[in-house]
Enzyme design. Sequence first.
Site, PDB file in Angstrom:
ATOM      1  N   TRP A 179      71.131  20.073 156.904  1.00 33.47           N
ATOM      2  CA  TRP A 179      70.264  19.051 156.296  1.00 33.47           C
ATOM      3  C   TRP A 179      71.041  17.739 156.272  1.00 33.47           C
ATOM      4  O   TRP A 179      72.216  17.705 155.909  1.00 33.47           O
ATOM      5  CB  TRP A 179      69.848  19.420 154.864  1.00 33.47           C
ATOM      6  CG  TRP A 179      69.132  18.259 154.220  1.00 33.47           C
ATOM      7  CD1 TRP A 179      67.879  17.817 154.493  1.00 33.47           C
ATOM      8  CD2 TRP A 179      69.685  17.341 153.264  1.00 33.47           C
ATOM      9  NE1 TRP A 179      67.607  16.688 153.762  1.00 33.47           N
ATOM     10  CE2 TRP A 179      68.696  16.373 153.003  1.00 33.47           C
ATOM     11  CE3 TRP A 179      70.917  17.248 152.616  1.00 33.47           C
ATOM     12  CZ2 TRP A 179      68.892  15.323 152.103  1.00 33.47           C
ATOM     13  CZ3 TRP A 179      71.129  16.199 151.719  1.00 33.47           C
ATOM     14  CH2 TRP A 179      70.113  15.253 151.461  1.00 33.47           C
ATOM     15  N   GLU A 220      66.711  21.677 158.438  1.00 35.90           N
ATOM     16  CA  GLU A 220      65.858  21.485 157.255  1.00 35.90           C
ATOM     17  C   GLU A 220      65.265  20.077 157.246  1.00 35.90           C
ATOM     18  O   GLU A 220      65.985  19.092 157.162  1.00 35.90           O
ATOM     19  CB  GLU A 220      66.690  21.713 155.974  1.00 35.90           C
ATOM     20  CG  GLU A 220      65.910  21.479 154.686  1.00 35.90           C
ATOM     21  CD  GLU A 220      66.770  21.648 153.433  1.00 35.90           C
ATOM     22  OE1 GLU A 220      68.005  21.770 153.548  1.00 35.90           O
ATOM     23  OE2 GLU A 220      66.190  21.635 152.326  1.00 35.90           O
ATOM     24  N   LYS A 222      62.627  16.973 155.771  1.00 32.77           N
ATOM     25  CA  LYS A 222      62.340  16.429 154.440  1.00 32.77           C
ATOM     26  C   LYS A 222      61.352  15.283 154.585  1.00 32.77           C
ATOM     27  O   LYS A 222      61.279  14.651 155.635  1.00 32.77           O
ATOM     28  CB  LYS A 222      63.658  15.942 153.828  1.00 32.77           C
ATOM     29  CG  LYS A 222      63.550  15.431 152.419  1.00 32.77           C
ATOM     30  CD  LYS A 222      64.906  15.421 151.727  1.00 32.77           C
ATOM     31  CE  LYS A 222      64.799  14.781 150.363  1.00 32.77           C
ATOM     32  NZ  LYS A 222      65.984  14.970 149.541  1.00 32.77           N
ATOM     33  N   ASP A 253      61.936  23.828 152.859  1.00 34.20           N
ATOM     34  CA  ASP A 253      62.248  23.633 151.446  1.00 34.20           C
ATOM     35  C   ASP A 253      60.935  23.229 150.781  1.00 34.20           C
ATOM     36  O   ASP A 253      60.306  22.244 151.196  1.00 34.20           O
ATOM     37  CB  ASP A 253      63.306  22.526 151.318  1.00 34.20           C
ATOM     38  CG  ASP A 253      63.709  22.227 149.885  1.00 34.20           C
ATOM     39  OD1 ASP A 253      62.803  22.067 149.039  1.00 34.20           O
ATOM     40  OD2 ASP A 253      64.910  22.122 149.599  1.00 34.20           O
ATOM     41  N   HIS A 256      59.996  19.627 149.998  1.00 38.01           N
ATOM     42  CA  HIS A 256      60.119  18.629 151.059  1.00 38.01           C
ATOM     43  C   HIS A 256      58.837  18.288 151.797  1.00 38.01           C
ATOM     44  O   HIS A 256      58.864  17.869 152.949  1.00 38.01           O
ATOM     45  CB  HIS A 256      61.180  19.090 152.071  1.00 38.01           C
ATOM     46  CG  HIS A 256      62.569  19.016 151.530  1.00 38.01           C
ATOM     47  ND1 HIS A 256      63.692  19.173 152.304  1.00 38.01           N
ATOM     48  CD2 HIS A 256      63.019  18.780 150.271  1.00 38.01           C
ATOM     49  CE1 HIS A 256      64.771  19.043 151.554  1.00 38.01           C
ATOM     50  NE2 HIS A 256      64.386  18.816 150.318  1.00 38.01           N
ATOM     51  N   HIS A 280      64.218  27.291 151.348  1.00 37.84           N
ATOM     52  CA  HIS A 280      64.874  26.795 150.145  1.00 37.84           C
ATOM     53  C   HIS A 280      63.807  26.806 149.071  1.00 37.84           C
ATOM     54  O   HIS A 280      62.830  26.054 149.157  1.00 37.84           O
ATOM     55  CB  HIS A 280      65.385  25.366 150.327  1.00 37.84           C
ATOM     56  CG  HIS A 280      66.791  25.306 150.813  1.00 37.84           C
ATOM     57  ND1 HIS A 280      67.458  24.134 151.008  1.00 37.84           N
ATOM     58  CD2 HIS A 280      67.665  26.306 151.114  1.00 37.84           C
ATOM     59  CE1 HIS A 280      68.689  24.401 151.429  1.00 37.84           C
ATOM     60  NE2 HIS A 280      68.836  25.705 151.505  1.00 37.84           N
ATOM     61  N   ASP A 288      60.563  15.650 144.797  1.00 37.14           N
ATOM     62  CA  ASP A 288      61.527  16.707 145.102  1.00 37.14           C
ATOM     63  C   ASP A 288      62.636  16.713 144.052  1.00 37.14           C
ATOM     64  O   ASP A 288      63.786  16.433 144.342  1.00 37.14           O
ATOM     65  CB  ASP A 288      62.089  16.449 146.513  1.00 37.14           C
ATOM     66  CG  ASP A 288      63.076  17.519 146.954  1.00 37.14           C
ATOM     67  OD1 ASP A 288      62.924  18.668 146.504  1.00 37.14           O
ATOM     68  OD2 ASP A 288      63.986  17.199 147.736  1.00 37.14           O
ATOM     69  N   ASP A 290      63.932  19.083 142.270  1.00 40.63           N
ATOM     70  CA  ASP A 290      64.819  20.253 142.204  1.00 40.63           C
ATOM     71  C   ASP A 290      64.954  20.829 140.802  1.00 40.63           C
ATOM     72  O   ASP A 290      66.049  21.164 140.360  1.00 40.63           O
ATOM     73  CB  ASP A 290      66.193  19.922 142.824  1.00 40.63           C
ATOM     74  CG  ASP A 290      66.097  19.771 144.332  1.00 40.63           C
ATOM     75  OD1 ASP A 290      65.651  20.712 144.992  1.00 40.63           O
ATOM     76  OD2 ASP A 290      66.457  18.695 144.856  1.00 40.63           O
ATOM     77  N   ASP A 320      67.455  26.567 145.922  1.00 37.92           N
ATOM     78  CA  ASP A 320      67.994  25.207 146.016  1.00 37.92           C
ATOM     79  C   ASP A 320      67.426  24.349 144.889  1.00 37.92           C
ATOM     80  O   ASP A 320      66.374  23.741 145.035  1.00 37.92           O
ATOM     81  CB  ASP A 320      67.647  24.598 147.392  1.00 37.92           C
ATOM     82  CG  ASP A 320      68.213  23.191 147.552  1.00 37.92           C
ATOM     83  OD1 ASP A 320      69.116  22.817 146.783  1.00 37.92           O
ATOM     84  OD2 ASP A 320      67.740  22.461 148.451  1.00 37.92           O
TER      85      ASP A 320
HETATM   86  C1  RNT Z   1      68.084  18.022 149.882  1.00 36.80           C
HETATM   87  C2  RNT Z   1      68.007  19.360 150.524  1.00 36.80           C
HETATM   88  C3  RNT Z   1      69.291  20.109 150.661  1.00 36.80           C
HETATM   89  C4  RNT Z   1      70.196  20.016 149.450  1.00 36.80           C
HETATM   90  C5  RNT Z   1      71.323  21.007 149.439  1.00 36.80           C
HETATM   91  C6  RNT Z   1      72.377  20.635 148.475  1.00 36.80           C
HETATM   92  O1  RNT Z   1      66.874  17.482 149.618  1.00 36.80           O
HETATM   93  O2  RNT Z   1      67.084  20.139 149.843  1.00 36.80           O
HETATM   94  O3  RNT Z   1      69.027  21.412 151.012  1.00 36.80           O
HETATM   95  O4  RNT Z   1      69.466  20.181 148.282  1.00 36.80           O
HETATM   96  O5  RNT Z   1      71.804  21.207 150.708  1.00 36.80           O
HETATM   97 ZN    ZN Z   2      66.908  22.195 150.430  1.00 37.56          ZN
END
Ligand code: RNT
Ligand code: ZN
Length: 411
Positions: A179, A220, A222, A253, A256, A280, A288, A290, A320
């Site tokens: 990523w 990955e 986004k 993810d 994303h 993820h 996003d 998290d 994640d």
């Molecule tokens: C960021 C991505 C990525 C990170 C990690 C730390 O938006 O989701 O995967 O969160 O690699």
């Molecule tokens: Zn991620």
Amino acid sequence: MYELAKAEYAKYGIDTEKAIEQLSNIPISVHCWQGDDVVGLDGGGSLSGGIQTTGNYPGRARNFDELTADIKKAFSLMPGNKRLNLHASYAVVNGEQVDRDNYQPKHFAPWVKFAKKNGITGIDFNPTLFSHANVKDGLTLSSPDADIRKFWIAHCKACIRISEYLATEMGTHCLMNIWIPDGFKDVPADRLSPRLRLKDALDEILSEPYDKSKVIIAVESKVFGIGIESYTVGSNEFYQNYAATRNVCCLLDNGHYHPLEYVSDKIPSLLAFYDKVALHITRGVRWDSDHVVLLEDELKEIAKEIVRNNAIDKVMIGLDYFDASINRLSAWVTGQRSMQKALLTALLLPHDQLRKLQDTAQFTELMVLQEEYKTLPLGAVWQEYLARQGIASDYLTAIKKYENKVLKERV
Ligand code: RNT
Ligand code: ZN
């Protein structure tokens, strides 16, 4: 309670014993970075790349010993098959003057030792292309500066070698997920060139020879990050086409995508074309963000797509998220247990029966039964699963005790 629940599920032809057995085998890759707010151990610098942790709950792990102690404690409160997901920034460099382009397997040997000693079933890996001085103007692999690209290509190649080492040591595959944060805050003048540079850089990274039975490389995508709102080089379309043409894996993810795009719907689309899909699992609140993963509807839908498509061996589940505003061990355990509960929910559904209703256009029955299954006694089966794993349902008491004894000393 379990015996009653078992009988209740049996009425619908659902075997709770089989579900418990299957659940205990599904690996979940738990991310190391919840423990220290994504800071890392290599002194790369403060968190960058458009991702953010907020909060300053006491007790952040500040070094390898503290982080591994916290992981050990948190893992002891998580049921099931646990892998560990590491970022390159968690290299144990011990004062050596070595930068990310030269990281070697030896810098991760302490992690292997720790994983083997603590019943961790595999290690996954991520190159770290953020929180570092060589992120120039917010760009890494797509930078117009050839030296910057060269540094990050070397880093990713080093990570492939480390991933192969981790796979060999652990006797299972290593998922290496790429990523990058690259993008622009405001309207760009050129959207194509950065993507062409990223494509070339990735091709060069993949020219590093590696054993494909050991290392699975994923990319990955986004939609945007904080401060990188207008343009993301590694978009969904870019990476899906890249992965398809280079025979690598896509990592989805669920933070994303646009709010009404669902990863649960993307999984079967990819399964139609790919042998493997990586995930993820996170929880975005308005963006996003998290947040810690909770047992929400979309998580259950994701789990259903994995289970009912016989894709348990095809979909690699990783977590994640990072919350610095609450006890970090509780964040870890709550998220991992939520994922397991979602999988259990999916394992306790009569998928063949439901599919038949869909195929014969019995949509009334399909709706009614799907609603009916929502209130079957899942909790009793979950408790039984925990008991068989020798894990208490209550994890808050243990975590509070650890907080008072260990975390509060970290000042
Ligand atoms: C960021 C991505 C990525 C990170 C990690 C730390 O938006 O989701 O995967 O969160 O690699
Ligand atoms: Zn991620």
